[in-house]
Motif scaffolding. Structure first.
Motif, PDB file in Angstrom:
ATOM      1  N   LYS A   1       3.035   0.639   3.486  1.00 20.13           N
ATOM      2  CA  LYS A   1       2.771  -0.631   4.166  1.00 20.13           C
ATOM      3  C   LYS A   1       3.031  -1.819   3.252  1.00 20.13           C
ATOM      4  O   LYS A   1       2.784  -1.751   2.048  1.00 20.13           O
TER       5      LYS A   1
ATOM      6  N   LEU B   1       3.698   2.354  -1.297  1.00 25.81           N
ATOM      7  CA  LEU B   1       5.070   2.133  -0.834  1.00 25.81           C
ATOM      8  C   LEU B   1       6.048   3.054  -1.570  1.00 25.81           C
ATOM      9  O   LEU B   1       6.081   3.088  -2.796  1.00 25.81           O
TER      10      LEU B   1
ATOM     11  N   TYR C   1       6.226  -4.001   8.460  1.00 31.87           N
ATOM     12  CA  TYR C   1       6.993  -2.844   8.933  1.00 31.87           C
ATOM     13  C   TYR C   1       6.355  -2.216  10.171  1.00 31.87           C
ATOM     14  O   TYR C   1       6.750  -1.138  10.596  1.00 31.87           O
ATOM     15  N   GLY C   2       5.349  -2.900  10.736  1.00 31.18           N
ATOM     16  CA  GLY C   2       4.652  -2.365  11.912  1.00 31.18           C
ATOM     17  C   GLY C   2       5.561  -2.332  13.124  1.00 31.18           C
ATOM     18  O   GLY C   2       6.610  -2.989  13.171  1.00 31.18           O
TER      19      GLY C   2
ATOM     20  N   ASP D   1       1.130  -5.766   8.931  1.00 32.16           N
ATOM     21  CA  ASP D   1       2.173  -4.928   8.329  1.00 32.16           C
ATOM     22  C   ASP D   1       3.540  -5.391   8.816  1.00 32.16           C
ATOM     23  O   ASP D   1       3.842  -5.305  10.009  1.00 32.16           O
TER      24      ASP D   1
ATOM     25  N   GLU E   1       0.832  -1.201   0.000  1.00 33.87           N
ATOM     26  CA  GLU E   1       0.000   0.000   0.000  1.00 33.87           C
ATOM     27  C   GLU E   1       0.869   1.254   0.000  1.00 33.87           C
ATOM     28  O   GLU E   1       1.563   1.539   0.976  1.00 33.87           O
TER      29      GLU E   1
ATOM     30  N   LEU F   1       1.653  -5.587   3.749  1.00 30.32           N
ATOM     31  CA  LEU F   1       0.831  -6.446   4.602  1.00 30.32           C
ATOM     32  C   LEU F   1       0.937  -7.896   4.133  1.00 30.32           C
ATOM     33  O   LEU F   1       0.767  -8.181   2.952  1.00 30.32           O
TER      34      LEU F   1
END
Length: 259
Positions: A65, A10, A74-75, A72, A8, A67
């Motif tokens: 993101k 990116l 990268y969360g 995610d 999303e 996912l």
């Protein structure tokens, strides 16, 4: 054992340089997605963000993101080591560990993850991964010989066996056939077709015929010029991309008019 991937908005940076801009795409589980486009358009860079290998480069980072089944990667609090356990990577040049035997090469990633294996479990896992990489029959009588003694095509399949031994959900391949002869390339392509029954496979390739042969969907990336960011131009079913693309830019590339 296979995940859907949703990218999303990116943006991918090397320091201050925006290398890839505004990528959004949905990658189906249990399928092969090919990334195509001219050199320098960000295909491999996008691929490396899918298992957080991009950020290994000093100063490199991402915005947006990625996912995997809705989580995610990268969360906050996500351990990149765990991400790389679930997302295996096969590089352009086969890179077996030269001092290790064929069997120990296959098990290297598993041992790195601190999994203690009994001898029988190790034997079973090595056999399963080598069968999965279509290599078992060629090497079963020399498992204790160095992996570096294999041919180029066999070494690449050994690296695929090493990647799938850790039982990932996603397998990334960065031009896995570019250094191989046609017969070895065919073996890898047959293998990619089999891997999609279990894994989500994403492959970067310069070879458009290969993309047409092995992938379900194809993403075409392009770049407006040196110093400009790479962008996703079109993403669709592979047949559509190669026979009737939506964008003129895609048509020009797949028909060989530029690139």
């Amino acid at each position: 054992m296979s995940k859907q991937i949703d990218i999303e908005d990116l943006n991918i940076y090397y320091g201050d340089f925006l290398a890839v801009e505004g990528i959004s795409m949905h990658i189906e589980p249990r399928s092969v997605t090919a990334f195509i486009g001219p050199s320098g358009c960000g295909k491999s860079t996008v691929l490396r963000t899918l298992n957080r290998m991009h950020e290994v480069i000093p100063g490199a980072y991402t915005q947006g993101k990625v996912l995997m089944d809705g989580q995610d990667i990268y969360g906050p609090g996500v351990d990149p080591v765990n991400v790389r356990r679930e997302v295996g990577m096969v590089f352009q040049r086969a890179n077996p560990f030269p001092t290790m035997s064929i069997k120990e090469n296959v098990l290297a990633g598993v041992r790195l993850n601190n999994r203690r294996l009994s001898k029988s479990d190790a034997d079973d896992l090595a056999e399963r991964a080598l069968r999965g990489a279509n290599l078992w029959n060629e090497v079963k009588d020399r498992l204790n010989l160095p992996g570096s003694g294999l041919s180029g095509g066999q070494q690449q399949r050994l690296c695929i066996a090493r990647a799938i031994a850790v039982q990932p959900e996603v397998v990334l391949m960065d031009e896995p056939c570019s250094a191989l002869d046609p017969i070895s390339t065919l073996a890898i392509e047959d293998l990619i077709n089999e891997l999609k029954d279990e894994y989500t496979v994403v492959i970067v390739t310069h070879n458009m015929q290969q993309a047409a042969r092995v992938s379900n969907r194809t993403a075409f990336f392009n770049i407006a010029g040196t110093g400009k960011p790479g962008k996703l131009i079109e993403f669709n079913d592979t047949n559509q991309i190669f026979s009737n693309p939506d964008k003129e830019e895609t048509q020009n590339y797949v028909s060989g008019r530029f690139g």
